[in-house]
Each structure stands twice: as C-alpha cells, then as structure tokens.
Motif scaffolding. Structure first.
Motif, short mmCIF file in Angstrom:
data_model
loop_
_atom_site.label_atom_id
_atom_site.label_comp_id
_atom_site.label_asym_id
_atom_site.label_seq_id
_atom_site.Cartn_x
_atom_site.Cartn_y
_atom_site.Cartn_z
N ILE A 1 3.08 9.61 13.35
CA ILE A 1 3.09 8.29 12.71
C ILE A 1 2.10 8.24 11.55
O ILE A 1 2.40 7.72 10.47
CB ILE A 1 2.76 7.19 13.75
N GLN A 2 0.92 8.83 11.76
CA GLN A 2 -0.10 8.85 10.70
C GLN A 2 0.35 9.72 9.53
O GLN A 2 0.18 9.35 8.36
CB GLN A 2 -1.42 9.37 11.26
N SER B 1 2.93 7.95 7.48
CA SER B 1 2.30 6.92 6.64
C SER B 1 1.64 7.55 5.42
O SER B 1 1.76 7.04 4.30
CB SER B 1 1.28 6.14 7.46
N ASP B 2 0.95 8.67 5.62
CA ASP B 2 0.28 9.35 4.51
C ASP B 2 1.28 9.83 3.46
O ASP B 2 0.97 9.89 2.26
CB ASP B 2 -0.52 10.55 5.02
N TYR C 1 6.15 7.18 4.39
CA TYR C 1 7.32 6.91 5.24
C TYR C 1 6.91 6.09 6.47
O TYR C 1 5.74 6.02 6.83
CB TYR C 1 7.95 8.22 5.72
N ARG C 2 7.91 5.52 7.12
CA ARG C 2 7.77 4.96 8.46
C ARG C 2 8.82 5.62 9.34
O ARG C 2 9.89 6.02 8.86
CB ARG C 2 7.97 3.44 8.46
N HIS D 1 8.75 3.83 3.05
CA HIS D 1 8.14 2.57 3.53
C HIS D 1 8.52 1.37 2.68
O HIS D 1 8.37 0.22 3.12
CB HIS D 1 6.62 2.70 3.60
N GLN E 1 11.13 -2.07 7.14
CA GLN E 1 10.46 -3.32 7.50
C GLN E 1 11.09 -3.99 8.71
O GLN E 1 10.64 -5.06 9.13
CB GLN E 1 10.50 -4.30 6.31
#
Length: 240
Positions: free
Chosen positions: A38-39, A42-43, A46-47, A72, A78
C-alpha cells in the motif's frame, strides 16, 4: 473477492449474452496485500483496489477478480466504503462510468423492490424484457479465455538477500522475457541490519502475464529470493 466475483458473473452475462459462469472466474483476494504494498503504491502514485474485469478476447471471455493498482487521480481510485463503480467500454459510446451505493439498507431495499417489479411485469400476457436482455435459453455457452493472455503493466515486489549483482540479475531476467521496465528501485532503511533482506520494486510497461510469470520462475531459481514475490496488475484506464 467472492462477492465481487458473483457480481462480475452477472455483469458478464448482461454484457455478452453468455450463460453465467461464476466458477470460471480467475480469483485473487486481498489476503496477500501488505502495508508495504500500500505504501509503495502510494509512493508511485497509485491506490490498490479490488477490481472485477470481464473482457471479450479472441480466445474467449476473460473474467478476473484481483487487487489492481490504479492511478490515484482517477475516479475509481476514490471509490471507498460501500460505494461501487461499474465501468463499461462500448463500441459506439466509448467509456461509461457509473458510481453509486452498492450496500446498505436503502440500496438493498431498492434492488429488492426492483426485482419484485420485474417479477410482476413477467406475468402471463404482459410484455417485458428478460433479465439478461434475452431469454435464458438463448444465452450463449461461456467460453473461457486464456488468463495468461492478459496484457498490461505490473508492479513486482521482491525481497532478496543483500548480495552483489542481484539488482542486475533481476533486470537481466526481465529483459530475457521481453519485459520493458518503467522503473526499478531498491527500498532499504538506513538503520536496517545489513544482513536483512532488501526490497526491490519493479514497475513494468505493458507486457503479458505469461512473460511476468516466466521471469518470476527464473528469478526463483537463482537462490537469492526471500519469501514469495508480490505481483499486482496495473490498470491505466482513460475514463475511470
């Protein structure tokens, strides 16, 4: 992923006029998704979302449910909570996206009332549209596509022993399988024990699933992997 798979089987029948084939869906849940994934997503911008995808191909109809990385800044990234989104790619209208509640008392009550109304309209002598747009007996047999024919980008996370040449060796196996890399990076903490495994993260350009799996098998044979590799598909839809 089972709930998503059953919803997908119904949508597939509606879209392509085929018999329901829930047992033929390629299914991956979210059990193997870690906070590290997940991290990293994000970096990279993306989600991670659990998607159900149905697509007609030359070899048949592909149905798959699995965690997917989506940019993202897209609408589907969202979608949270009980909200569902359905994206449709059509030949005339292009891409359509419908977003709304997929669970909860009001949404469930609305769906049940809709079903009751459909049953009432199907009484003898009344004109109605069959639930799948055609009579059930007219639904076509389902032909399952080869799952590994899917092409797209991939996120690959590897834990490896800290050994000279590992980075280059991973890149070599990717190149040998005609996989073009968008990025390759090594994640490590400055205070980590040098003896601890290091994390390598790769993001590929569009490639086939068969090529990715073949490269992973080759890398496993080198002896420097620690644990199982993580492979997550990446979708970059235009309208989602």
């Amino acid at each position: 992923g089972n709930d998503t798979a059953h919803k997908l089987s119904l949508l597939t029948s509606l879209a392509f006029g085929t018999a329901i084939a829930a047992d033929d869906i390629y299914l991956e849940g979210i059990t193997n998704i870690s906070i590290e994934d997940i991290q990293a997503a994000s970096d990279l911008g993306y989600r991670i979302k659990l998607l159900g995808v149905a697509q007609r191909t030359d070899s048949g109809i592909e149905q798959r449910v699995h965690p997917t990385m989506v940019p993202h800044d897209t609408v589907i990234a969202q979608v949270d909570g009980v909200t569902n989104a359905v994206a449709i790619e059509s030949d005339i209208l292009g891409e359509l996206l419908m977003v709304g509640p997929g669970a909860g008392g009001d949404a469930t009550a609305s769906a049940v009332l809709g079903d009751i109304a459909d049953i009432a309209k199907s009484r003898p002598g009344a004109q109605h549209v069959p639930a799948f747009g055609r009579p059930a007996k007219a639904l076509l047999p389902y032909k399952r596509a080869r799952m590994q024919s899917h092409e797209g980008g991939y996120f690959i996370r590897l834990k490896v022993v800290d050994r000279t040449g590992v980075f280059a060796n991973v890149a070599k196996h990717m190149a040998e399988n005609d996989i073009s890399l968008e990025s390759i990076m090594q994640h490590s903490k400055h205070y980590a024990d040098p003896a601890e495994p290091k994390t390598i993260i790769l993001v590929t350009h569009a490639t086939s699933e068969a090529s990715v799996r073949k490269a992973i098998v080759s890398i496993k044979g080198e002896g420097y992997l620690v644990g199982e590799p993580q492979v997550i598909r990446i979708e970059r839809p235009k309208a989602w």
